[in-house]
Design a protein around this motif. Structure first.
Motif, PDB file in Angstrom:
ATOM      1  N   ILE A 134      32.825  42.329  42.713  1.00 34.97           N
ATOM      2  CA  ILE A 134      33.026  40.976  42.203  1.00 34.97           C
ATOM      3  C   ILE A 134      31.961  40.711  41.150  1.00 34.97           C
ATOM      4  O   ILE A 134      30.783  40.990  41.373  1.00 34.97           O
ATOM      5  N   ARG A 135      32.396  40.187  40.011  1.00 29.58           N
ATOM      6  CA  ARG A 135      31.458  39.812  38.954  1.00 29.58           C
ATOM      7  C   ARG A 135      31.469  38.299  38.788  1.00 29.58           C
ATOM      8  O   ARG A 135      32.119  37.587  39.542  1.00 29.58           O
ATOM      9  N   ASP A 136      30.778  37.811  37.775  1.00 26.00           N
ATOM     10  CA  ASP A 136      30.643  36.358  37.580  1.00 26.00           C
ATOM     11  C   ASP A 136      31.980  35.653  37.419  1.00 26.00           C
ATOM     12  O   ASP A 136      32.170  34.542  37.918  1.00 26.00           O
ATOM     13  N   ASP A 137      32.914  36.275  36.703  1.00 31.84           N
ATOM     14  CA  ASP A 137      34.181  35.603  36.408  1.00 31.84           C
ATOM     15  C   ASP A 137      35.405  36.461  36.693  1.00 31.84           C
ATOM     16  O   ASP A 137      36.520  36.097  36.342  1.00 31.84           O
ATOM     17  N   SER A 138      35.216  37.616  37.321  1.00 31.05           N
ATOM     18  CA  SER A 138      36.359  38.489  37.603  1.00 31.05           C
ATOM     19  C   SER A 138      36.020  39.462  38.735  1.00 31.05           C
ATOM     20  O   SER A 138      34.843  39.700  39.035  1.00 31.05           O
ATOM     21  N   ALA A 139      37.060  39.987  39.335  1.00 32.66           N
ATOM     22  CA  ALA A 139      36.921  41.059  40.320  1.00 32.66           C
ATOM     23  C   ALA A 139      37.540  42.313  39.720  1.00 32.66           C
ATOM     24  O   ALA A 139      38.579  42.247  39.054  1.00 32.66           O
ATOM     25  N   VAL A 140      36.903  43.463  39.942  1.00 32.30           N
ATOM     26  CA  VAL A 140      37.334  44.700  39.292  1.00 32.30           C
ATOM     27  C   VAL A 140      37.566  45.783  40.335  1.00 32.30           C
ATOM     28  O   VAL A 140      36.730  46.023  41.203  1.00 32.30           O
ATOM     29  N   VAL A 141      38.726  46.425  40.232  1.00 32.15           N
ATOM     30  CA  VAL A 141      39.050  47.581  41.067  1.00 32.15           C
ATOM     31  C   VAL A 141      39.452  48.716  40.135  1.00 32.15           C
ATOM     32  O   VAL A 141      40.351  48.562  39.307  1.00 32.15           O
TER      33      VAL A 141
END
Length: 210
Positions: A134-141
């Motif tokens: 999880i980042r500041d403004d998005s989640a990345v897979v």
């Protein structure tokens, strides 16, 4: 004899001292799964030409543990204390993919099973999680999938899957939900792409029999 006696006395004291400095376990506010959404609606059926064993994904232990991981702008990683997965993330991803692959079309000749079943299948899926944060403004897979011929132990093909799910709000709430959505979508994309590689196994088997 005296040395032995003192050793027996000191041992529990030393153990007590060690235990006392351990941090208290963190109890999260919520535990999360990757179950399908109830209102997701109908999905396209999948056709599997051969049986396939689905392995748990490999990857960094931290990313595939029970913890939700937050990645800062400088790349540093930290754990979210307010939320945890209900099981190891690797296991949940495997379950999600198997659930999606269970929605088969009537003409499907193969099925997908967990490697724990110990069944002999024509193909295997080995996949690696390269990012799951999880980042500041998005989640990345980010995933890398490898399809193998189980009989000949040869690589049939590889393909990447990258999903970035934006969100606004708190990482411990909206960010967690964004990562759940991204993980579901990533597993679904793997399921949809699998058949084209499995057909290559069938074609090679047919050509070798001629």
């Amino acid at each position: 004899m005296m040395k032995t006696t003192w050793g027996l006395v000191l041992a529990p004291l030393l153990l007590t001292g060690c235990v006392s400095v351990l941090p208290e376990p963190v109890i999260p506010d919520g535990l999360y799964r990757l179950e399908p959404e109830e209102d997701i609606g109908p999905v396209d059926k999948i056709t599997l030409p051969v049986d396939i064993s689905i392995y748990e994904p490999d990857g960094p232990v931290l990313l595939l543990s029970e913890n939700f991981v937050f990645e800062d702008d400088d790349g540093s990683l930290s754990l979210l204390k307010a939320a945890q997965w209900s099981d190891d993330a690797a296991r949940l991803l495997q379950i999600r993919l198997l659930e999606r692959l269970s929605k088969l079309s009537p003409d499907s000749e193969g099925v997908a099973v967990s490697e724990r079943a110990g069944a002999r299948t024509g193909a295997e899926l080995r996949w690696q999680v390269q990012n799951f944060v999880i980042r500041d403004d998005s989640a990345v897979v980010k995933l890398q999938a490898t399809v193998l011929s189980a009989r000949r132990r040869t690589v049939i093909g590889q393909f990447p899957v990258v999903v970035k799910e934006p969100y606004s709000g708190q990482a411990s709430r909206e960010g967690v939900q964004a990562l759940i959505r991204a993980a579901r979508q990533a597993a679904d994309e793997v399921a949809v792409k699998l058949p084209e590689y499995l057909y290559e196994i069938e074609l090679k088997a047919e050509s070798s029999n001629k």
